[in-house]
Design a protein around this motif. Structure first.
Motif, short mmCIF file in Angstrom:
data_model
loop_
_atom_site.label_atom_id
_atom_site.label_comp_id
_atom_site.label_asym_id
_atom_site.label_seq_id
_atom_site.Cartn_x
_atom_site.Cartn_y
_atom_site.Cartn_z
N ASN A 25 6.37 11.46 -3.75
CA ASN A 25 5.48 10.36 -3.39
C ASN A 25 6.07 9.07 -3.95
O ASN A 25 5.93 8.78 -5.14
CB ASN A 25 4.07 10.59 -3.93
N LYS A 26 6.75 8.30 -3.11
CA LYS A 26 7.47 7.12 -3.58
C LYS A 26 6.54 6.10 -4.23
O LYS A 26 6.97 5.30 -5.07
CB LYS A 26 8.23 6.45 -2.43
N ALA A 27 5.26 6.11 -3.86
CA ALA A 27 4.31 5.16 -4.43
C ALA A 27 4.11 5.38 -5.93
O ALA A 27 3.63 4.50 -6.63
CB ALA A 27 2.97 5.25 -3.70
N HIS A 28 4.49 6.57 -6.42
CA HIS A 28 4.36 6.86 -7.85
C HIS A 28 5.54 6.31 -8.66
O HIS A 28 5.50 6.32 -9.89
CB HIS A 28 4.28 8.38 -8.08
N ALA B 253 5.52 4.31 2.09
CA ALA B 253 5.99 5.48 2.84
C ALA B 253 6.75 5.04 4.08
O ALA B 253 7.82 5.60 4.41
CB ALA B 253 4.82 6.38 3.22
N SER C 65 0.84 -1.19 0.00
CA SER C 65 0.00 0.00 0.00
C SER C 65 0.88 1.24 0.00
O SER C 65 2.08 1.17 0.28
CB SER C 65 -0.89 0.01 1.24
N ASP C 66 0.27 2.38 -0.30
CA ASP C 66 1.00 3.64 -0.26
C ASP C 66 1.59 3.88 1.12
O ASP C 66 2.73 4.36 1.26
CB ASP C 66 0.09 4.81 -0.64
N ASP C 67 0.84 3.54 2.16
CA ASP C 67 1.31 3.75 3.53
C ASP C 67 2.50 2.85 3.84
O ASP C 67 3.45 3.27 4.52
CB ASP C 67 0.19 3.48 4.54
#
Length: 447
Positions: free
Chosen positions: A269-272, A20, A15-17
């Motif tokens: 935003n590392k999720a990108h 992060a 997940s994004d969390d």
């Protein structure tokens, strides 16, 4: 090993969390109580070996004693007087093979003093406090110095030269200052935009101007700088990357690890950030480790780090290698790449097993091969100097030749950092190069 990634099991979509969280601080900073306890572990020994082991010769026992006596600001000044980028070095320096390895406490069942974390505690305290810069400039000399490269060597040189009373103009090709600290270190080592905060702190001494988007050989020339300034310092680093020399190296998904790390550092935003499902990293240095661990942190299902020799020959430290293994990276030793397969985009790589020829001590292929499925290959096989804009400078073994005092073959031109051969390719060594070169330049300008 204290840094374990969230969702590290293979096949887990993060997940994004979770992503992060994976890019949180590699080493958690010490609290006041923890710092006092860590400082009490130092015995303040005479002729301390930790000082000798530090390339910048920080008086480590003194700054730890200052922390123990609650003079944290004084401790920071002790550190920064020798290493103005002590904040980054506290985060990224391989203390386990430098000062902490040399610590007299580091024997038997005892643990060394936590020098790196104590250094960070002191420097972060001073930077958070704000106010006036801790060092004052000497009276204006009327001399002007050009520095090429706003990396650790260039910024260190600029700061010390400014302290000595000179006016410094730094020419940097990239849009941000910091060099390796900003673009080349793993994101989990430099959280909260620390590299830029450190640059801002360093600039507080005054007398330094930085011009970005100024590439040597394109926007400025060495001849022009020599004609305009009293002295020039080159802290250009190693701008080119080595190639595998294999057919298919231009296929999609085959990237330089240093570019991958740079892109990741600049992504808020590392999720990108896109990462392969099956990633292969080629190399045995800290850049390879950073690329491999961060691939896992982004959610890669399988990451395989391949190195052509044994683990003892890897330039990555034991801590870094263990960090990779703890976080699910497969370390494949004694193997070299021989083929890249795929139709437009990489689909697999073929490796040949290697061994040492006992007769002449050279690395040889054994003829045994194996194939690894991959959709992303990150090459971390070293960087090299781009000498195209260094006309007139003597080079040796692919680096700028310097004499004692970091003087090059051109009068008034000095160099330091990764572009010269002065020791380990470390931020702390680059800082020392820049500092010592500034003093050499100061002497040169007095003649």
């Amino acid at each position: 090993m204290t840094h374990k990634l969230c969702g590290a099991a293979g096949g887990v979509s993060l997940s994004d969390d979770e992503i992060a969280a994976n890019f949180g601080d590699l080493h958690k900073p010490l609290s006041q109580l923890q710092a006092m306890q860590a400082a009490d572990h130092c015995i303040y020994c005479y002729d301390a070996p930790c000082i000798t082991a530090c390339p910048t010769s920080i008086d480590i026992p003194t700054f730890i004693h200052q922390i123990r006596t609650r003079n944290t600001e004084g401790a920071a000044k002790t550190i920064l007087s020798q290493n103005i980028m002590g904040g980054t070095c506290a985060r990224a320096c391989p203390t386990e093979v430098l000062c902490e390895q040399a610590c007299v406490r580091n024997h038997g069942d005892e643990e060394p003093v936590e020098i790196g974390l104590l250094q960070r505690f002191a420097v972060d305290h001073l930077m958070a406090k704000g106010g006036e810069h801790p060092f004052k400039r000497a009276p204006e000399s009327g001399k002007r110095i050009a520095v090429v490269g706003a990396g650790p060597a260039g910024l260190s040189c600029a700061h010390r030269a400014a302290m000595l009373g000179h006016n410094v103009t730094v020419f940097e090709a990239k849009p941000k200052s910091g060099g390796l600290n900003e673009y080349g270190l793993a994101a989990y080592k430099m959280v909260d935009d620390f590299a830029q905060r450190e640059v801002d702190f360093l600039m507080g001494v005054g007398g330094i101007e930085i011009k970005h988007g100024q590439a040597l050989g394109k926007d400025i020339s060495l001849r022009e700088l020599r004609d305009t300034y009293g002295a020039v310092f080159l802290g250009v680093g190693l701008g080119d990357t080595n190639k595998l020399g294999l057919d298919g190296e231009d296929k999609g998904g085959v990237l330089d690890a240093i570019q991958f790390i740079e892109d990741l550092r600049q992504e808020s935003n590392k999720a990108h950030m896109k990462v392969g499902k099956h990633v292969v990293v080629i190399g045995g240095g800290n850049t390879a480790i950073d690329a491999a661990v961060q691939s896992r942190a982004l959610g890669a299902e399988k990451v395989t780090l391949v190195y052509r020799r044994g683990e003892e020959a890897m330039s990555a430290t034991g801590f870094e290698i263990e960090l990779a293994r703890t976080n699910g990276v497969t370390v494949e030793l004694w193997a070299q790449p021989v083929a890249i397969h795929g139709n437009g985009h990489v689909a697999s790589m073929v490796f040949e097993r290697t061994a040492m020829d006992e007769k002449n001590g050279t690395l040889v292929g054994t003829g045994e091969t194996f194939e690894v499925r991959t959709d992303m290959v990150l090459k971390a096989i070293g960087q090299k100097l781009d000498g195209s804009a260094l006309d007139g400078l003597d080079l040796a073994a692919g680096k700028v030749s310097v004499l004692d005092g970091y003087a090059t073959s051109l009068t008034g031109v000095f160099a330091g950092g990764d572009c010269v051969k002065s020791g380990e390719d470390l931020t702390v060594q680059a800082v020392e190069d820049g500092k010592q070169a500034a003093h050499a330049i100061d002497e040169f300008l007095k003649v």
